[in-house]
Design an enzyme around this catalytic site. Structure first.
Site, PDB file in Angstrom:
ATOM      1  N   ASP A  66       0.882  -1.180   0.000  1.00  0.00           N
ATOM      2  CA  ASP A  66       0.000   0.000   0.000  1.00  0.00           C
ATOM      3  C   ASP A  66       0.915   1.224   0.000  1.00  0.00           C
ATOM      4  OD1 ASP A  66      -2.117  -1.809   0.249  1.00  0.00           O
ATOM      5  OD2 ASP A  66      -1.976  -1.761   2.441  1.00  0.00           O
ATOM      6  N   ASP A 116       5.303   1.572   2.691  1.00  0.00           N
ATOM      7  CA  ASP A 116       4.165   0.656   2.618  1.00  0.00           C
ATOM      8  C   ASP A 116       3.337   0.874   3.881  1.00  0.00           C
ATOM      9  OD1 ASP A 116       2.403  -1.479   2.204  1.00  0.00           O
ATOM     10  OD2 ASP A 116       3.736  -2.851   3.295  1.00  0.00           O
ATOM     11  N   ASP A 118       0.890   0.328   6.840  1.00  0.00           N
ATOM     12  CA  ASP A 118       0.356  -0.782   7.627  1.00  0.00           C
ATOM     13  C   ASP A 118      -0.589  -0.233   8.688  1.00  0.00           C
ATOM     14  OD1 ASP A 118       1.702  -2.935   6.366  1.00  0.00           O
ATOM     15  OD2 ASP A 118       3.544  -2.356   7.394  1.00  0.00           O
ATOM     16  N   SER A 390      42.131  15.371  27.087  1.00  0.00           N
ATOM     17  CA  SER A 390      42.044  14.418  28.188  1.00  0.00           C
ATOM     18  C   SER A 390      42.835  14.923  29.402  1.00  0.00           C
ATOM     19  CB  SER A 390      42.531  13.042  27.719  1.00  0.00           C
ATOM     20  OG  SER A 390      42.151  12.043  28.638  1.00  0.00           O
ATOM     21  N   ASP A 674      35.812  12.850  24.346  1.00  0.00           N
ATOM     22  CA  ASP A 674      37.274  12.909  24.409  1.00  0.00           C
ATOM     23  C   ASP A 674      37.858  12.646  23.016  1.00  0.00           C
ATOM     24  OD1 ASP A 674      40.001  12.330  24.828  1.00  0.00           O
ATOM     25  OD2 ASP A 674      39.617  11.546  26.826  1.00  0.00           O
TER      26      ASP A 674
END
Length: 839
Positions: A66, A116, A118, A390, A674
């Site tokens: 559909d 489609d 549903d 870091s 980081d």
């Protein structure tokens, strides 16, 4: 059926440039042309006719599909539009027409998705076609056949037409990569006609609720509660900021009226008609609705063209000013270190940068030693930049609390850090601290931030590295560079995207005391405004600047790993799982074959993965948590020629770079992690040509392989076309590294000179200082186990003994001092090249 999605009464008759900008000079005297322009630009009317599809495969077991087609052109409309559904048919015919008003200098990529329908389950997404509108020529009509599956002979037939449209030109602001378009501000005011006597208590029955919505605006929906004894004053109207090109509608819901299921683009039975905002005259007060008890007024005005986001690829004015001031420190220092007879002229003075890598507390500690060694050699005064990620960002943020730290010896700083490195850390998890963490996180949430575990990690870092609350902010570090007295600090992170591995999507982000920006897009904001809310380059909601502990948590977010990263650590490659985490994208044939234009994108087909593939991808790519900050690129659009822009191309390295609808400007938040989750290096800001860095001291503090990050950097720069010296190490050197390597980049003209310092314990075992042998009683001090199974220097270790701390600081210092000759050689080479280049 025809849907007039976006129509305008504007006639664009010509494209004229309003502002070229002023010719400026680089610090070395060379001319530079501003790349950011304010222009008035053509807009066109795009007509799309969705005709039919053929041979669509059966998605359902018991019946044919559909089918319906969903259209999305985000550069023209906030809404997605769709055709009607043709039931139980593999050859559906729609013949529906849609209209869009598009900006000619924006990269307009239409997405045609076939579904489609549903009833019970979610609609099945069969495929999506990506079509670049730049393929079309003005004034021509074409009918395209998109070959979606050659084996099944699936195809989608769509007609296109591009025409002039009436109305004045649109003003845009662009740097050749991003485009900011005109935005307007709508004010809606409610005024009661009759005031009643004030009641002691205001019940809900005496309240009048007005609801206003502008789809696609920054504010979205605003509700106004008007009490029976109150008047909504003119000093505080409801405001909506919206992009004019979206031509949205003001939706109104009056008091006592039920909100409809879909509160969008409709007229309520008993309410006032909703208003098409593009029809409002600018700056004029208008009556929206009149009632016995109240009146509604509105006024729309154009917002100024000034942006709060800096669009441009050059260095900001503050950094350029810093460079001039720093040169007054660097030139005399280089003359002294190199024992030159004459003063260095401006064009002879090389730009020297100190570049560090991450490694938790190991990198924090070792960096102190390296900097003390550079200070003793007087090389620290020769450096213009200091970059980190870091653990080294923790050292840097500590140092820059002192406005003159590099002009002093570092013994006091090192002793203070030792106090916190060796203290018991269990107190950081005490009930008192846990209450403090909760209070701080709640405060950030009230400010409008999206909090995560990484914010908690930042607070834990604060308790580990400081005594009590630390009110220091990144903008405070401007005091440490306002005279050029210290190197300019640059902190790094990478922006990632959900559902993509770092290998597929990452974007470099740099932080200085002046600005935060993404160098790929040429977009920067004041560091004080980072985390605030922006729309189309304008500051909408100011959020208080974060304390630096929260930035430290983000710069060192150990908790942003995913399964792919762990696999990469153990197997040195993500390739085994990589194919499961990539989108299925194919170039597809189209008829007729349109003339190729330089800046157009190929037509492509996206096939969505099945449930199992989606689940596996999520498992592999989902990160435990990321630091999310409001995206200051929000609302921008990509320029039609962005892929030809040399600045963008230098950093173009993600799978989504040719999918402009999915790039960072479409995201609500930046997702920052980081830098070590891609490459454990902070070198990328130094490779911007605008910074003209001549010498890089690469201080490596990585765990495991000391050469891996450097090899990855070389590979990355080679792929990106970024000038970088060739790293040529023999197998013997790779097995038994020395303390320092010099790569002069002679075979790569224009590349910086690179000094590479791996963190190893070589001659330090026998020498306590260059040329001074250890006595028998001192040999124990030279035994620094950096990477053994019982090493105290694990990346995840948060507490050192005093002896372990001191030894690592001494090792970092010794490795610098013991290679003075190579450092001087690199500086001599850089000066000679600067002089030769000038000649």
């Amino acid at each position: 059926m025809e849907q007039d999605c976006i129509l305008s009464q504007e006639l664009i008759t010509q494209t004229t440039q309003l502002e070229e900008g002023i010719m400026q000079l680089n610090p070395d005297g060379e001319q530079r042309t501003p790349v950011t322009k304010i222009e008035s630009s053509l807009c066109y009317l795009l007509t799309i006719r969705v005709i039919r599809a053929r041979n669509i495969h059966q998605a359902d077991v018991l019946s044919q599909t559909d089918c319906y087609v969903r259209l999305w052109l985000p550069t023209a409309s906030t809404d997605k539009f769709q055709t009607k559904t043709i039931k139980n048919c593999k050859d559906p015919v729609w013949n529906e027409t849609f209209y869009f008003r598009i900006q000619s200098q924006v990269k307009n990529v239409l997405e045609l998705a076939l579904y489609d329908k549903d009833v019970v389950t979610q609609d099945d997404h069969l495929f999506t076609v990506y079509f670049d509108i730049a393929k079309l020529s003005l004034g021509e009509q074409v009918f395209m056949h998109f070959k979606c599956d050659s084996q099944r002979q699936e195809e989608l037939e769509v007609g296109f037409a591009l025409d002039n449209i009436s109305g004045p030109p649109e003003t845009i602001i662009t740097n050749g990569v991003l485009v900011s378009r005109k935005i307007c501000c709508l004010e809606v005011q409610v005024v009661e006609k009759k005031k009643k006597k004030k009641k002691k208590s205001l019940s809900s029955e005496g309240m009048k609720e007005f609801s206003f919505k502008v789809q696609g605006s920054y504010e979205g929906t605003q509700d106004i509660m008007l009490g029976s004894d109150l008047v909504f004053s003119s000093s505080s109207p409801a405001k909506f900021h919206y992009a004019r090109y979206k031509q949205p509608t003001l939706d109104v819901m009056l008091p006592g009226k039920k909100r409809p299921p879909s509160f969008r683009s409709r007229v309520y039975d008993t309410g006032p008609p909703n208003v098409q905002l593009h029809s409002l005259p600018s700056g004029k007060n208008m009556i929206l609705a009149e009632d016995k008890g109240f009146d509604l007024y509105m006024k729309a005005e154009d917002c100024p063209d000034h942006l709060d986001v800096r669009l441009g690829f050059d260095l900001c004015v503050q950094e350029q000013d810093f460079l001039c001031k720093r040169q007054k420190y660097v030139a005399p220092a280089l003359k002294k270190v190199l024992q030159l007879e004459q003063d260095l002229l401006d064009h002879e003075t090389p730009v020297v940068a100190i570049m560090t890598t991450g490694g938790g507390m190991r990198s924090l500690t070792a960096l102190y030693g390296s900097l003390r060694g550079l200070k003793k050699l007087n090389v620290l005064d020769c450096a213009t930049y200091l970059t980190g990620l870091s653990g080294t960002t923790w050292t840097m943020s500590n140092l820059y609390r002192d406005a003159d730290w590099s002009q002093k010896d570092l013994d006091k700083q090192i002793s203070e850090a030792q106090k916190h490195m060796t203290k018991c850390k269990i107190n950081s998890l005490s009930l008192e601290y846990l209450k403090y963490y909760k209070k701080q996180l709640c405060q950030r949430k009230r400010e409008g931030r999206k909090t995560s575990f990484i914010d908690l990690w930042g607070l834990v870092l604060e308790s580990l590295l400081h005594d009590g609350k630390d009110n220091h902010r990144l903008s405070d570090q401007q005091c440490a560079i306002d005279r050029g007295q210290n190197p300019l600090p640059i902190y790094t992170a990478v922006n990632v995207k959900n559902n993509y591995s770092t290998l597929d999507f990452k974007e470099w982000v740099e932080f200085t005391p002046y600005e935060v920006g993404l160098q790929k897009y040429g977009a920067f904001v004041r560091v004080e405004d980072f985390g605030s809310e922006f729309f189309m380059g304008r500051l909408m909601k100011k959020v208080p600047e974060s304390r630096i502990c929260f930035l430290e948590g983000m710069w060192s977010s150990l908790f942003s790993l995913n399964v792919l990263y762990i696999w990469n650590l153990s197997h040195s490659s993500e390739d085994f799982w990589h194919r499961w985490t990539q989108d299925k994208i194919d170039n597809i044939e189209e008829e007729p074959l349109l003339p190729l234009k330089p800046h157009e994108l190929r037509t492509r087909l996206f096939t969505p993965p099945g449930p199992l593939g989606s689940a596996l991808r999520g498992t592999l790519t989902d990160r435990l948590c990321v630091a999310q900050e409001h995206n200051f690129l929000k609302g921008f659009q990509m320029h039609n020629n962005y892929l030809e822009n040399k600045h963008f191309c230098r950093w173009k390295d993600t799978v989504l770079d040719t999918f402009p609808n999915q790039l960072t400007q479409s995201e609500e938040f930046l997702s920052l992690v980081d830098t070590g989750f891609f490459i454990n290096t902070s070198i990328m800001p130094l490779l911007k040509p605008e910074r003209k860095v001549d010498v890089i001291l690469h201080l490596n503090y990585s765990a495991g392989s000391q050469i891996q990050a450097l090899d990855q950097t070389c590979k990355y720069c080679s792929e990106q076309g970024i000038l970088f010296p060739r790293v040529d190490l023999s197998e013997e050197d790779r097995k038994n590294l020395k303390e320092c390597y010099l790569f002069d980049g002679a075979e790569t003209p224009g590349a910086p000179v690179l000094l590479f310092f791996p963190l190893i314990n070589d001659t330090f075992q026998k020498y306590k200082a260059p040329g001074q042998m250890r006595s028998e009683s001192e040999m124990e001090d030279g035994k620094v186990d950096l990477y053994g199974c019982c090493s105290p220097y694990s990346t995840y270790s948060i507490q050192y003994t005093e002896k372990a701390y001191d030894r690592l600081v001494q090792l970092g210092e010794y490795n610098i001092l013991n290679n003075e000759d190579l450092i001087l050689q690199a500086l001599h080479t850089a000066v000679a090249r600067k002089r030769q280049k000038r000649k």
